[in-house]
Design a protein around this motif. Structure first.
Motif, PDB file in Angstrom:
ATOM      1  N   PHE A   1     -13.578 -17.998  11.253  1.00  0.00           N
ATOM      2  CA  PHE A   1     -13.286 -16.710  11.896  1.00  0.00           C
ATOM      3  C   PHE A   1     -12.540 -16.940  13.197  1.00  0.00           C
ATOM      4  O   PHE A   1     -12.926 -17.766  14.017  1.00  0.00           O
ATOM      5  N   SER A   2     -11.445 -16.191  13.372  1.00  0.00           N
ATOM      6  CA  SER A   2     -10.703 -16.197  14.618  1.00  0.00           C
ATOM      7  C   SER A   2      -9.826 -14.955  14.619  1.00  0.00           C
ATOM      8  O   SER A   2      -9.877 -14.151  13.690  1.00  0.00           O
ATOM      9  N   VAL A   3      -9.027 -14.789  15.644  1.00  0.00           N
ATOM     10  CA  VAL A   3      -8.123 -13.651  15.730  1.00  0.00           C
ATOM     11  C   VAL A   3      -6.749 -14.132  16.151  1.00  0.00           C
ATOM     12  O   VAL A   3      -6.593 -15.207  16.730  1.00  0.00           O
ATOM     13  N   THR A   4      -5.749 -13.323  15.840  1.00  0.00           N
ATOM     14  CA  THR A   4      -4.373 -13.598  16.243  1.00  0.00           C
ATOM     15  C   THR A   4      -3.948 -12.554  17.265  1.00  0.00           C
ATOM     16  O   THR A   4      -3.796 -11.379  16.917  1.00  0.00           O
ATOM     17  N   PRO A   5      -3.783 -12.930  18.524  1.00  0.00           N
ATOM     18  CA  PRO A   5      -3.372 -11.962  19.558  1.00  0.00           C
ATOM     19  C   PRO A   5      -1.858 -11.859  19.646  1.00  0.00           C
ATOM     20  O   PRO A   5      -1.125 -12.740  19.201  1.00  0.00           O
TER      21      PRO A   5
ATOM     22  N   GLN B   1      -2.857  -5.975  20.976  1.00  0.00           N
ATOM     23  CA  GLN B   1      -3.566  -5.857  19.714  1.00  0.00           C
ATOM     24  C   GLN B   1      -3.956  -7.235  19.196  1.00  0.00           C
ATOM     25  O   GLN B   1      -3.279  -8.222  19.463  1.00  0.00           O
ATOM     26  N   ILE B   2      -5.046  -7.298  18.463  1.00  0.00           N
ATOM     27  CA  ILE B   2      -5.482  -8.545  17.848  1.00  0.00           C
ATOM     28  C   ILE B   2      -5.770  -8.290  16.364  1.00  0.00           C
ATOM     29  O   ILE B   2      -6.234  -7.214  15.988  1.00  0.00           O
ATOM     30  N   ALA B   3      -5.449  -9.291  15.543  1.00  0.00           N
ATOM     31  CA  ALA B   3      -5.669  -9.178  14.092  1.00  0.00           C
ATOM     32  C   ALA B   3      -6.626 -10.282  13.663  1.00  0.00           C
ATOM     33  O   ALA B   3      -6.392 -11.452  13.974  1.00  0.00           O
ATOM     34  N   PRO B   4      -7.718  -9.962  12.975  1.00  0.00           N
ATOM     35  CA  PRO B   4      -8.667 -10.989  12.554  1.00  0.00           C
ATOM     36  C   PRO B   4      -8.145 -11.805  11.384  1.00  0.00           C
ATOM     37  O   PRO B   4      -7.322 -11.330  10.591  1.00  0.00           O
ATOM     38  N   PHE B   5      -8.603 -13.056  11.301  1.00  0.00           N
ATOM     39  CA  PHE B   5      -8.296 -13.885  10.133  1.00  0.00           C
ATOM     40  C   PHE B   5      -8.907 -13.237   8.895  1.00  0.00           C
ATOM     41  O   PHE B   5      -9.954 -12.593   8.968  1.00  0.00           O
ATOM     42  N   GLU B   6      -8.254 -13.413   7.749  1.00  0.00           N
ATOM     43  CA  GLU B   6      -8.833 -12.936   6.501  1.00  0.00           C
ATOM     44  C   GLU B   6      -9.981 -13.845   6.093  1.00  0.00           C
ATOM     45  O   GLU B   6      -9.934 -15.062   6.281  1.00  0.00           O
TER      46      GLU B   6
ATOM     47  N   LEU C   1      -5.800 -14.059  25.255  1.00  0.00           N
ATOM     48  CA  LEU C   1      -5.833 -12.731  24.665  1.00  0.00           C
ATOM     49  C   LEU C   1      -5.164 -11.684  25.541  1.00  0.00           C
ATOM     50  O   LEU C   1      -4.780 -10.624  25.045  1.00  0.00           O
TER      51      LEU C   1
END
Length: 247
Positions: A221-225, A230-235, A179
């Motif tokens: 659930f996870s995130v894309t760093p 910045q990080i974007a959560p999974f839909e 991250l």
């Protein structure tokens, strides 16, 4: 004040392929290029600052094996070098060094039978920051953003006895990712599942397609760093229904 920069680099490119048999071909290539980067993100101290185009280098090679005219296996290795931009300890988005993507990729795609089609691929890479002095560490670091391991399998089934019906599913697996540019924080890998069904018919001589699609059915659930911090959560799990007609 207006900031302007110009450059006129030579960008050589060369690629070739050798067909050893009717089914087996080898390929290799070398290229130099320019990559346009997005401006500094909104969470940076120098937000919206333009980033000049950066020089890149890529070397790759591999093979393609044709099982049938529409069914093939492709595998290759690659190495990509380019500048690495991210947030430094002062929250300034700037060049933190150089990054080298070294890895391999493989794909298998085409109709296995008249009813069953597969499109599958995997990529494994080592996104290594080769000059990390700007990050404040002498050790090698893994770049934030690229996924070290990605596996994706798409399957499609058209039953011969059910004209117009198509069933599809997709399984995607991604490895753990860092991250932060300093590699002090990490998030675990994740697996997601999509599935859907399509029905194509004709209504009043008009081709109509109905599609029901379920996305992230396991509600993983996870995130894309990314390198900007910045990080974007999974839909979340969702279901979509659509109807399309060609008049």
């Amino acid at each position: 004040a207006l900031i302007k920069s110009t450059d006129s680099p030579w960008l050589p490119n060369v690629a070739g392929a050798a067909y050893l048999t009717k089914k087996l071909a080898l390929y290799a290539g070398y290229s130099r290029g320019l990559e346009e980067l997005a401006p500094a993100p909104g969470n940076a101290a120098n937000r919206d600052e333009a980033v000049p185009a950066q020089r890149t280098r890529q070397v790759d090679g591999g093979f393609r094996y044709q099982f049938r005219p529409n069914l093939q296996l492709v595998a290759g290795v690659f190495e990509i070098e380019k500048p690495y931009f991210g947030l430094d300890p002062r929250n300034v988005y700037r060049n933190l060094g150089d990054v080298r993507h070294r890895g391999f990729e493989v794909s298998f795609a085409g109709p296995v039978t008249r009813e069953f089609t597969v499109v599958a691929g995997a990529a494994v890479l080592q996104p290594r920051i080769t000059n990390s002095a700007a990050v404040g560490a002498a050790a090698r670091l893994t770049a934030v953003g690229p996924i070290p391991r990605l596996v994706r399998v798409n399957l499609q089934y058209r039953p011969e006895g059910l004209a117009g019906w198509t069933f599809d599913t997709k399984v995607e697996s991604i490895s753990s990712r860092y991250l932060t540019a300093s590699n002090s924080r990490k998030i675990d890998g994740a697996v997601t599942l999509d599935a859907g069904v399509r029905y194509t018919t004709t209504l009043a001589k008009v081709p109509v397609r109905f599609r029901l699609q379920g996305l992230n059915l396991t509600n993983t659930f996870s995130v894309t760093p990314n390198a900007s911090g910045q990080i974007a959560p999974f839909e979340e799990r969702r279901v979509e229904l659509s109807v399309a007609a060609d008049f």
